[in-house]
Design a protein around this motif. Structure first.
Motif, PDB file in Angstrom:
ATOM      1  N   ILE A  78     -23.582  54.064 -57.088  1.00  0.00           N
ATOM      2  CA  ILE A  78     -23.138  55.001 -58.117  1.00  0.00           C
ATOM      3  C   ILE A  78     -22.845  56.369 -57.515  1.00  0.00           C
ATOM      4  CG2 ILE A  78     -23.930  56.262 -60.146  1.00  0.00           C
ATOM      5  CD1 ILE A  78     -25.338  53.513 -60.890  1.00  0.00           C
ATOM      6  N   ARG A 415     -16.167  49.704 -60.186  1.00  0.00           N
ATOM      7  CA  ARG A 415     -16.559  51.046 -60.616  1.00  0.00           C
ATOM      8  C   ARG A 415     -16.127  52.081 -59.598  1.00  0.00           C
ATOM      9  NH1 ARG A 415     -22.470  49.839 -62.380  1.00  0.00           N
ATOM     10  NH2 ARG A 415     -22.898  50.048 -60.175  1.00  0.00           N
ATOM     11  N   HIS A 417     -16.645  56.083 -58.064  1.00  0.00           N
ATOM     12  CA  HIS A 417     -17.836  56.731 -57.533  1.00  0.00           C
ATOM     13  C   HIS A 417     -18.045  58.078 -58.210  1.00  0.00           C
ATOM     14  CE1 HIS A 417     -18.565  53.715 -54.666  1.00  0.00           C
ATOM     15  NE2 HIS A 417     -17.433  53.903 -53.991  1.00  0.00           N
ATOM     16  N   ARG A 420     -16.870  59.235 -61.664  1.00  0.00           N
ATOM     17  CA  ARG A 420     -16.149  58.103 -62.219  1.00  0.00           C
ATOM     18  C   ARG A 420     -16.969  56.826 -62.183  1.00  0.00           C
ATOM     19  NH1 ARG A 420     -10.279  59.379 -59.976  1.00  0.00           N
ATOM     20  NH2 ARG A 420      -9.661  60.701 -61.714  1.00  0.00           N
ATOM     21  N   THR A 421     -18.276  56.995 -62.010  1.00  0.00           N
ATOM     22  CA  THR A 421     -19.085  55.813 -61.801  1.00  0.00           C
ATOM     23  C   THR A 421     -19.087  54.882 -63.004  1.00  0.00           C
ATOM     24  OG1 THR A 421     -21.285  55.064 -61.351  1.00  0.00           O
ATOM     25  CG2 THR A 421     -21.088  57.182 -62.379  1.00  0.00           C
ATOM     26  N   ASN A 422     -18.868  55.404 -64.198  1.00  0.00           N
ATOM     27  CA  ASN A 422     -18.821  54.517 -65.360  1.00  0.00           C
ATOM     28  C   ASN A 422     -17.403  54.097 -65.710  1.00  0.00           C
ATOM     29  OD1 ASN A 422     -21.525  54.411 -65.562  1.00  0.00           O
ATOM     30  ND2 ASN A 422     -21.695  55.602 -67.443  1.00  0.00           N
ATOM     31  N   LEU A 423     -16.472  54.507 -64.873  1.00  0.00           N
ATOM     32  CA  LEU A 423     -15.077  54.129 -65.093  1.00  0.00           C
ATOM     33  C   LEU A 423     -14.678  53.118 -64.022  1.00  0.00           C
ATOM     34  CD1 LEU A 423     -13.027  57.400 -65.684  1.00  0.00           C
ATOM     35  CD2 LEU A 423     -13.522  55.623 -67.338  1.00  0.00           C
TER      36      LEU A 423
ATOM     37  N   ILE B 140     -30.998  56.604 -63.324  1.00  0.00           N
ATOM     38  CA  ILE B 140     -31.153  56.129 -61.945  1.00  0.00           C
ATOM     39  C   ILE B 140     -31.885  57.218 -61.152  1.00  0.00           C
ATOM     40  CG2 ILE B 140     -29.167  54.562 -61.859  1.00  0.00           C
ATOM     41  CD1 ILE B 140     -27.634  56.810 -60.378  1.00  0.00           C
ATOM     42  N   ARG B 267     -14.201  66.894 -58.059  1.00  0.00           N
ATOM     43  CA  ARG B 267     -13.132  66.456 -58.942  1.00  0.00           C
ATOM     44  C   ARG B 267     -12.939  67.410 -60.102  1.00  0.00           C
ATOM     45  NH1 ARG B 267     -14.289  61.272 -57.122  1.00  0.00           N
ATOM     46  NH2 ARG B 267     -16.210  61.189 -58.292  1.00  0.00           N
ATOM     47  N   TYR B 303     -27.014  54.195 -67.792  1.00  0.00           N
ATOM     48  CA  TYR B 303     -27.099  53.119 -66.799  1.00  0.00           C
ATOM     49  C   TYR B 303     -28.021  52.022 -67.312  1.00  0.00           C
ATOM     50  CZ  TYR B 303     -24.850  56.458 -63.729  1.00  0.00           C
ATOM     51  OH  TYR B 303     -23.968  57.345 -63.184  1.00  0.00           O
ATOM     52  N   GLU B 330     -19.244  62.072 -68.748  1.00  0.00           N
ATOM     53  CA  GLU B 330     -18.878  62.361 -67.363  1.00  0.00           C
ATOM     54  C   GLU B 330     -17.553  63.083 -67.323  1.00  0.00           C
ATOM     55  OE1 GLU B 330     -19.754  57.951 -67.050  1.00  0.00           O
ATOM     56  OE2 GLU B 330     -19.166  58.646 -65.067  1.00  0.00           O
TER      57      GLU B 330
END
Lengths: 539, 341
Positions: A78, A415, A417, A420-423, B140, B267, B303, B330
């Motif tokens: 993740i 997935r 990173h 964007r880990t949930n995308l 997590i 980002r 998660y 996010e």
């Protein structure tokens, strides 16, 4: 260590070049000579060899954090970066270490031959004694995957501000073979060690991509063109009876390319040639894909020498009879180079042919021949141009061919990173192929993870989550419904890929919402784009 | 399972069949108990809303003229034999856990929550229960929050430094909750504090309930010269919009739990990322679950797969249910959430 980590954090927290250079210059002013020296080494990609492999690092981290290994692994997936995951997950002592950067680097070098128990004790101990950011930087050094947003060019600029040594001069001094444990900062930056200069390459002159119309470059008679060869940029140096081959990544690769190294006895002393290491198979320029079979190989077997021989395609002459030619104009250097190559008649040294176009249309026509000639496009070089240091605008331009494209079907998604880990943002694509029964099936052939806008990623993500067939850890197979136009730089046959082909630099050009999956291209369509006569018969 | 679950999950939300009541439903229902005012929990279209007193003005502000009843912490209301009560969740002002008790069995739905006392909302209290329905947005072990005092110290010195360089500081945080938490701890002795219209409107709604420093709303008439060196608090969606132009030269900062990730900071192309969340971190989640005494845990958003697997290894009867809750988003730029006013 804390100062260095603070520097990296500063570099990390701004996208503005000036601020980065200022931060680096301020650091160079404050740091000890040893830290300065080691910092220059790290920022010019001279790192200690990796003392511990990453599998062990993961175990150490999970153990220290008191969590099962699988949980560490999932978290690492993740976070997307091992050093960052470790920095976030392992706990911290009350009392922090005051060690300097150079001390830790020397310890890392000493660590390599030690036993696994000693390594574990050392690494876990240091992790606990560093704050979050120092721990991140330390682990980056440990894994050898240290990439920070500062180029060697910016580092040189900052160092120049602090030392008053001109940038181009510094760039030259920092090239080639030196190691921070056998030189002092003063020797490196100010010193004149003739011995070290024997193997030293010149900084490469690099081109920017052409963004304007050709006509805006002025009179065509001021320009020459060459093809932009798709190999590894390098310099061949012959000084005082020794031959060296350097790549643009400042790797000394003399032993890997014995064909080129055999030039040694033939080249006059005090010669430096700039050019491209290229595969040369069956009497013609090979694909990058073929050269790849040579790149990682440290020992070269007779067999590979036969199947994928290499040549050096010479662009430029930087040193002649021991004299630095970089201040001369392109035509002068080329005249000397052309004489040299012609007089040598060495099978592994070829000229990169130079054309003096009569019109800009002739340039365009030549670019259209690029794929046929196995090049990536053209280089435009001004006849009066000196050989500059680093990437500079004005006198050299690269003008690549337009990418190849194909419409492919999304079949797997992974997935992303970080944020964007949930995308699901990393995709695998497939093309149609007819099987033995005459049915069409999808065969995967490429992965790509860039080219969509955030909004498109969100839409595609929603569809992926809705059409998931199976889950494999972070990967999902999806019902094929989406078609994307992919762009890539080249395509070649490959035994390593299930599809039998490998594409170079694939990326998403656009989402073809107007197409159904049955309208996507076939594997045959892709194979038709492979240049004729390149390993097609290898099956 | 022999006995019917006290709370179930269906296409509209978390449902109590015995009481015929929904908790934070995402589709219109007859009767809804609402944990807090964020738009993924408090949605349009329900016939009757029931929530903590503090949330009533927030819901009215966001959803207009609705039929809403306010209750106090710990006040028990009985529906068809089921005892419901609301308890502080510590997420944002008014955020509540819902305790549901029927024939001796106790379930708790946490809504969104954090176990750190932020000094703005009533602090979270663990509620003993048999089954806990918990979020796990940051479930997590990579997420560990620093004490907020430290983060706000960093924010205030960043502001001072920008001011010394003649720059304006622009700090992004959710309109409801995060923005007020930021305002509460900005040091007004450094300079003036400006707000984006959406933040200002929401802050006005909350002022009667929280002690906040004076703010000035950025309007068309606001002069660039007046703002210079000040702090501007704005929703994340303002980042990169033309609205920002008037602040040049400025530095930007983002307050979010996701800022723990280097990639997220990059980002987002924000100059500074401050790790500040209104959700529990990893240890906070584990501690809260332990303190609830629950043996069964249902994870709703975040998660979920990873977190529930770990809980099972720890011996809990843990499972996952899909909901439409988003937690701390996010993609801070994506529509809805905090911006709908």
């Amino acid at each position: 260590m804390k100062d260095f980590a603070a520097l990296i954090e500063q570099l990390d927290s701004t996208t503005k070049t000036n601020q980065k250079v200022a931060a680096l210059a301020a650091y160079f002013v404050e740091a000890s000579d040893l830290d300065r020296l080691w910092t220059v080494a790290i920022l010019s990609h001279r790192r200690p060899p990796r003392p511990v492999n990453t599998t062990l690092l993961r175990q150490y981290a999970a153990e220290l954090a008191g969590i099962p290994l699988w949980l560490f692994e999932e978290s690492y997936h993740i976070v997307g970066d091992l050093a960052e995951a470790i920095a976030l997950i392992v706990p911290q002592d009350e009392l922090l270490s005051k060690k300097q950067l150079w001390e830790i680097l020397v310890e890392l070098i000493d660590l390599k031959p030690k036993t696994e128990e000693e390594k574990k004790a050392y690494v876990q101990g240091i992790w606990m004694q560093l704050d979050y950011y120092s721990r991140y930087v330390f682990t980056k050094l440990l894994t050898g995957s240290f990439r920070i947003g500062i180029s060697q060019k910016l580092m040189t600029k900052a160092l120049s501000q602090v030392t008053q040594v001109p940038e181009d001069e510094l760039a030259y001094r920092l090239m080639g073979h030196w190691s921070p444990d056998s030189i002092t900062f003063d020797e490196l930056v100010f010193g004149r060690n003739e011995q070290a200069y024997v193997s030293k390459p010149y900084p490469f002159y690099l081109a920017y991509a052409l963004e304007t119309d050709l006509e805006e470059l002025g009179d065509v008679s001021e320009w020459c063109i060459e093809h932009k060869w798709d190999g590894i940029r390098g310099q061949v140096i012959h000084r005082r009876g020794e031959l060296f081959i350097w790549t643009r990544g400042e790797e000394l690769v003399t032993d890997r390319y014995p064909e080129i190294a055999s030039l040694g006895t033939a080249l006059p002393g005090g010669t430096v040639i700039d050019g491209e290491i290229m595969a040369f198979v069956g009497g013609q320029i090979g694909l990058f894909n073929e050269l790849q079979t040579r790149i990682g190989r440290k020992t070269v077997s007779g067999n590979i020498l036969k199947t994928v021989p290499v040549i050096f395609k010479a662009y430029d002459l930087l040193e002649h009879s021991g004299k630095d030619l970089r201040g001369e104009d392109y035509l002068t250097r080329r005249a000397l180079l052309e004489d040299l190559v012609k007089s040598l008649r060495h099978p592994s040294l070829q000229l990169s042919e130079r054309v003096e176009p009569a019109s800009w249309d002739e340039v365009r026509a030549e670019r259209d021949l690029a794929r046929e000639k196995r090049s990536e496009g053209l280089m435009l070089k001004r006849k009066s141009a000196t050989y500059k240091v680093g990437r500079k605008k004005g006198d050299w331009w690269k003008w690549k061919t337009s990418p190849l494209t194909i419409d492919a079907v999304l079949t797997y998604a992974m997935r992303g990173h970080g944020r964007r880990t949930n995308l699901f943002t990393d995709y695998t694509f497939a093309l149609w192929q007819e099987n033995e029964l005459g049915d069409r099936e999808l065969v995967t052939f490429a992965k790509a993870y860039s080219g969509l806008t955030d909004r498109e990623f969100a839409q595609v993500d929603a569809i992926i989550k809705r059409t998931t067939l199976e889950r494999f850890g972070p990967v999902r197979s999806v019902e094929p419904t989406l078609v994307f136009e992919l762009a890539f730089e080249g395509v070649a046959f490959s035994k390593r890929h299930k599809s039998g082909v490998a594409v170079r630099f694939p990326r998403i050009l656009r989402w073809r919402q107007d197409k159904t999956i049955s309208e996507a291209n076939t594997l045959e369509d892709l194979k038709a784009l492979i240049p004729k006569g390149t390993g097609a018969d290898e099956e | 399972m022999a006995q019917r679950d006290l709370l179930t999950f269906n296409s509209k939300g978390i449902y109590c069949p015995q009481a015929q009541v929904y908790l934070d439903p995402w589709k219109p229902v007859h009767r809804a108990i609402i944990t807090h005012g964020h738009s993924d929990h408090a949605r349009f279209g329900h016939r009757h809303y029931l929530t903590h007193h503090s949330n009533v003005p927030i819901l009215r502000h966001r959803l207009g003229d609705i039929q809403v009843q306010g209750v106090a912490w710990g006040e028990v209301f009985r529906i068809n034999g089921v005892n419901f009560s609301l308890h502080p969740a510590g997420h944002i002002l008014g955020s509540s856990q819902v305790r549901v008790e029927y024939q001796g069995e106790v379930w708790v739905f946490t809504g969104d929550y954090k176990d750190e006392d932020d000094g703005v909302c009533t602090p979270y209290v663990p509620i003993r229960c048999h089954t806990m329905i918990t979020e796990c947005t940051f479930g997590i072990p990579a997420f560990k929050w620093k004490p907020q005092q430290q983060v706000f110290g960093e924010i205030n010195s960043w502001w001072q430094q920008n001011q010394a360089e003649g720059k304006t500081s622009v700090l992004f945080g959710y309109t409801l909750g995060k923005a007020q938490r930021i305002l509460r701890y900005l040091d007004p002795s450094i300079g003036r504090i400006y707000t984006h219209g959406a933040v200002e409107n929401m802050t006005e709604v909350l002022r009667p309930q929280v002690k906040l420093p004076p703010t000035l709303m950025v309007t068309r008439e606001t002069l660039t010269a007046d703002i210079r060196g000040s702090m501007v608090v704005a929703p994340p969606s303002a980042h990169g919009s033309p609205w920002m132009r008037r602040f040049v030269p400025f530095e930007t900062g983002t307050c979010s739990g996701w800022m723990a990730f280097r990639g997220a900071r990059a980002r987002r192309s924000t100059d500074r990322g401050y790790v500040l969340s209104d959700h529990c971190d990893w240890l906070g989640l584990l501690r809260s679950i332990r303190e609830s005494g629950a043996s069964r845990v249902i994870c709703t958003h975040g998660y979920t797969d990873i977190f529930s697997k770990y809980l099972r290894e720890l011996g809990y009867d843990a499972s996952v249910e899909n909901t439409d809750y988003e937690g701390e988003k996010e993609d801070l730029n994506s529509a809805s959430a905090a911006e709908s006013t």
